[in-house]
Design an enzyme around this catalytic site. Structure first.
Site, PDB file in Angstrom:
ATOM      1  N   ARG A 133       0.812  -1.280   0.079  1.00 29.31           N
ATOM      2  CA  ARG A 133      -0.078  -0.088   0.022  1.00 29.31           C
ATOM      3  C   ARG A 133       0.817   1.127  -0.058  1.00 29.31           C
ATOM      4  O   ARG A 133       2.006   1.100   0.614  1.00 29.31           O
ATOM      5  CB  ARG A 133      -0.771  -0.060   1.129  1.00 29.31           C
ATOM      6  N   ARG A 144       0.080   7.535  11.492  1.00 25.28           N
ATOM      7  CA  ARG A 144      -1.359   6.812  11.516  1.00 25.28           C
ATOM      8  C   ARG A 144      -1.523   6.405  12.924  1.00 25.28           C
ATOM      9  O   ARG A 144      -2.631   6.820  13.726  1.00 25.28           O
ATOM     10  CB  ARG A 144      -1.547   5.823  10.671  1.00 25.28           C
TER      11      ARG A 144
END
Ligand code: AMP
Length: 188
Positions: A133, A144
């Site tokens: 990804r 994140r």
């Protein structure tokens, strides 16, 4: 059944959402999947969201709330759903509250999956190798997790105080965790 599945990246929300979706016969709505679909297909929405996603930052609320509202209005979501990856901050909680008030529906439960940061980092490192990804760079992963701690984790208290929270340990076999969640929901 209307559920949220919450927890940090790498805890297994997507996998458990799929099991719950099958068990209860309701669709999973993943904002991350919707964004990834739009990135892949280079839609207007994808282009607007790309820079935030690549850096591991939250996409602006206005854009995110709009895609959730549109998705919840679709026919297959009328009888229930599982939201995976939304809401992620206090303002998204308010937006969801107001969407549900307008629709005359109520949240049943919020499933919170938990795991230590070391376990999460190791799972995400593996996923980065396997899936490639664009937002699985070490910097984006760290951002994140930090964003989760700062903006999303406090929402567990919000839902806890509403009596909606079901907390489950996210470390163990996929099947045993699914069983634990389903048993907790059915007796809650
Ligand atoms: P996820 O697959 O849920 O980790 O989402 C991948 C990325 O999409 C996130 O790092 C954000 O950039 C974006 N995203 C997904 N859900 C949201 C949300 N509820 N609010 C803002 N950004 C989101």
């Amino acid at each position: 059944m209307r559920l949220l599945i919450m927890g940090p990246q790498g805890v297994g929300k997507g996998t458990q959402a799929a099991a719950l979706s099958k068990h209860f016969g309701i669709p999973t709505i993943s904002t991350g999947d919707i964004f990834r679909y739009n990135l892949k297909n280079k839609t207007e929405l994808g282009l607007q969201a790309q820079s935030y996603i690549d850096k591991g930052q939250l996409v602006p609320d206005e854009l995110t709330n709009r895609i959730v509202e549109d998705r919840l209005a679709q026919r297959d979501a009328k009888g229930g759903w599982i939201l995976d990856g939304y809401p992620r901050n206090a303002s998204q909680v308010e937006a969801l509250d107001s969407m549900m008030a307008t629709a005359g529906t109520e949240l049943d439960y919020v499933v919170a999956l938990q795991a230590d940061r070391t376990v999460l980092l190791e799972r995400m490192r593996k996923r980065a190798e396997e899936e490639g990804r664009s937002d699985d760079t070490p910097e984006a992963i760290a951002t994140r997790l930090d964003t989760y701690e700062r903006e999303t984790a406090p929402l567990l208290e919000t839902y806890g105080s509403r009596g909606k929270l079901v907390s489950v340990n996210g470390v163990g076999s996929i099947e045993s965790i699914s069983h634990e969640i389903i048993a907790a929901l059915e007796t809650a």
